[in-house]
Design an enzyme around this catalytic site. Structure first.
Site, PDB file in Angstrom:
ATOM      1  N   ALA A  81     -26.732  65.675 -33.597  1.00  0.00           N
ATOM      2  CA  ALA A  81     -26.900  67.134 -32.849  1.00  0.00           C
ATOM      3  C   ALA A  81     -25.807  67.948 -32.721  1.00  0.00           C
ATOM      4  O   ALA A  81     -24.556  67.268 -32.643  1.00  0.00           O
ATOM      5  CB  ALA A  81     -27.585  66.634 -31.391  1.00  0.00           C
ATOM      6  N   ASP A  82     -25.972  69.351 -32.320  1.00  0.00           N
ATOM      7  CA  ASP A  82     -24.764  70.188 -32.028  1.00  0.00           C
ATOM      8  C   ASP A  82     -23.969  69.636 -30.972  1.00  0.00           C
ATOM      9  O   ASP A  82     -22.948  69.749 -31.068  1.00  0.00           O
ATOM     10  CB  ASP A  82     -25.370  71.568 -31.935  1.00  0.00           C
TER      11      ASP A  82
ATOM     12  N   ARG B 198     -18.952  68.769 -28.546  1.00  0.00           N
ATOM     13  CA  ARG B 198     -18.641  68.385 -27.316  1.00  0.00           C
ATOM     14  C   ARG B 198     -18.169  66.945 -27.133  1.00  0.00           C
ATOM     15  O   ARG B 198     -17.252  66.535 -26.836  1.00  0.00           O
ATOM     16  CB  ARG B 198     -19.481  68.788 -26.087  1.00  0.00           C
TER      17      ARG B 198
ATOM     18  N   SER C  38     -27.139  59.170 -39.239  1.00  0.00           N
ATOM     19  CA  SER C  38     -28.008  60.176 -39.405  1.00  0.00           C
ATOM     20  C   SER C  38     -29.031  59.787 -40.561  1.00  0.00           C
ATOM     21  O   SER C  38     -28.663  58.814 -41.263  1.00  0.00           O
ATOM     22  CB  SER C  38     -27.330  61.554 -39.866  1.00  0.00           C
ATOM     23  N   ARG C  39     -30.094  60.491 -40.529  1.00  0.00           N
ATOM     24  CA  ARG C  39     -30.801  60.205 -41.881  1.00  0.00           C
ATOM     25  C   ARG C  39     -30.247  60.712 -43.079  1.00  0.00           C
ATOM     26  O   ARG C  39     -30.855  60.239 -44.125  1.00  0.00           O
ATOM     27  CB  ARG C  39     -32.406  60.764 -41.547  1.00  0.00           C
TER      28      ARG C  39
ATOM     29  N   LEU D 115     -30.381  62.748 -29.586  1.00  0.00           N
ATOM     30  CA  LEU D 115     -31.457  62.906 -30.383  1.00  0.00           C
ATOM     31  C   LEU D 115     -32.404  64.236 -29.750  1.00  0.00           C
ATOM     32  O   LEU D 115     -32.207  64.283 -28.366  1.00  0.00           O
ATOM     33  CB  LEU D 115     -32.467  61.629 -30.915  1.00  0.00           C
TER      34      LEU D 115
ATOM     35  N   HIS E 109     -35.780  60.212 -27.371  1.00  0.00           N
ATOM     36  CA  HIS E 109     -35.018  59.686 -26.306  1.00  0.00           C
ATOM     37  C   HIS E 109     -35.440  58.320 -25.804  1.00  0.00           C
ATOM     38  O   HIS E 109     -34.739  57.226 -26.151  1.00  0.00           O
ATOM     39  CB  HIS E 109     -34.511  60.500 -25.074  1.00  0.00           C
TER      40      HIS E 109
ATOM     41  N   LYS F 214     -29.157  64.187 -21.385  1.00  0.00           N
ATOM     42  CA  LYS F 214     -30.094  64.566 -20.515  1.00  0.00           C
ATOM     43  C   LYS F 214     -31.221  65.064 -21.262  1.00  0.00           C
ATOM     44  O   LYS F 214     -30.887  66.065 -22.109  1.00  0.00           O
ATOM     45  CB  LYS F 214     -29.408  64.901 -19.266  1.00  0.00           C
TER      46      LYS F 214
END
Length: 337
Positions: A19-20, A25, A43-44, A80, A85, A103
């Site tokens: 994820a970004d 971060r 990752s897939r 994800l 989650h 979160k």
């Protein structure tokens, strides 16, 4: 498979998903946190995993199951899509890994119960990554409250609004309550204390069925502290809270998404006048990684994080039900997977 030797006094962390927020971060935060050994990213798409791991010299893994099967992973971070989650948190716990989940950790109380039950069965830590909680500015606010700087707390106002539209795949829906509303809700819990009653709530439906673009809620604590919360997309940026007391008021801007180089300014109004307290800049993503790793290493404090997930999920669900009392959570919330 080549396994990495654990550095002394560290937690070996694997990342499930590219994820970004992980790229921007959390991967830099893990790399900067001395208590964490960033070990692998899954990752897939193996090429995508390699693009994430290249700056850090850690392993790229194709497939989430393969990462969970690695013996050189103590814990995983899960960034994800929200709808995935709970499933992957439970799978990680069943594989014997501690979990730091982005979160919101879950979309409702039933999923929260499954996640917490899995953690308790295995004696593992599951922690929801509300990074803002681990910035020292909020501890300073709590100290001021404790010391009576604004008298008795009467009301909390918290806002989190984002200018852009929600990011969603075609035909999918996302929920502002789950993606932005959880921040002011968590802030209300932080300062009001105890379980909060939802007096009323409103959610603005999105054009995509099942989603919502914005909302607000009115809460009350057992001690009579009220909380007025607003959140959503497609509005000018707001990221702040205000605590109103019997003898003053305290305001903090950029409260939830505080940049690492930002020196927070607390504005304190009292009968003696108004003053501003400038605090030190902190890297809250590095901080949350450290809190997670220390908790794993110490082996204590797991239950507090489990209870926090349950209480947060219950409050989010209460807001949802107050806004749409005739519908179930499954009918209202579809987050892309």
């Amino acid at each position: 498979m080549v396994t990495r030797e654990r550095a002394s006094g560290t937690v070996r962390v694997g990342v499930l998903g590219c994820a970004d927020i992980a790229r921007r971060r959390m991967l830099p935060a893990f790399a900067a946190q001395p208590l964490v050994d960033l070990t692998a990213v899954a990752s897939r798409d193996l090429a995508k995993a390699r693009s994430f791991t290249e700056p850090y010299g850690c392993a790229a893994v194709q497939g989430y199951e393969r990462l969970l099967a690695r013996p050189d992973i103590d814990a995983v971070y899960i960034p994800l899509p929200t709808a995935m989650h709970a499933e992957w948190t439970v799978r990680a716990l069943e594989a014997g890994k501690h979990v730091l989940c982005e979160k919101p950790c879950v979309t409702g109380p039933d999923a929260a119960a499954r996640v917490v039950a899995a953690a308790r069965r295995r004696g593992l830590l599951v922690m929801e990554s509300f990074m803002f909680l681990h910035h020292g500015q909020h501890a300073r606010v709590r100290e001021l409250l404790r010391d009576g700087a604004i008298g008795e707390l009467r009301e909390i106002t918290a806002e989190f609004g984002i200018p852009g539209p929600p990011q969603a795949a075609a035909g999918a829906a996302v929920s502002s309550l789950l993606e932005t509303g959880v921040y002011p809700l968590r802030a209300a819990r932080l300062f009001a204390g105890g379980r909060l009653e939802v007096l009323g709530a409103a959610l603005t439906p999105s054009p995509a069925a099942g989603g919502d673009l914005a909302g607000g809620a009115l809460l009350r604590s057992a001690a009579g502290v009220t909380a007025r919360l607003s959140f959503g997309w497609e509005r000018s940026y707001r990221c702040s809270y205000e605590l109103w007391g019997s003898a003053g008021r305290l305001t903090l801007d950029r409260a939830f998404t505080t940049p690492d180089d930002h020196a927070p300014v607390l504005r304190l109004e009292s009968p003696d006048g108004t003053r501003e307290l400038t605090l030190n800049a902190e890297a809250q993503f590095v901080n949350v990684a450290g809190v997670f790793a220390r908790t794993v290493l110490h082996g204590t404090g797991f239950e507090a994080h489990a209870e926090d997930i349950l209480e947060q999920a219950e409050l989010v669900d209460a807001v949802r039900r107050a806004a749409f009392p005739a519908f179930s959570a499954s009918e209202l919330i579809r987050v892309r997977g």
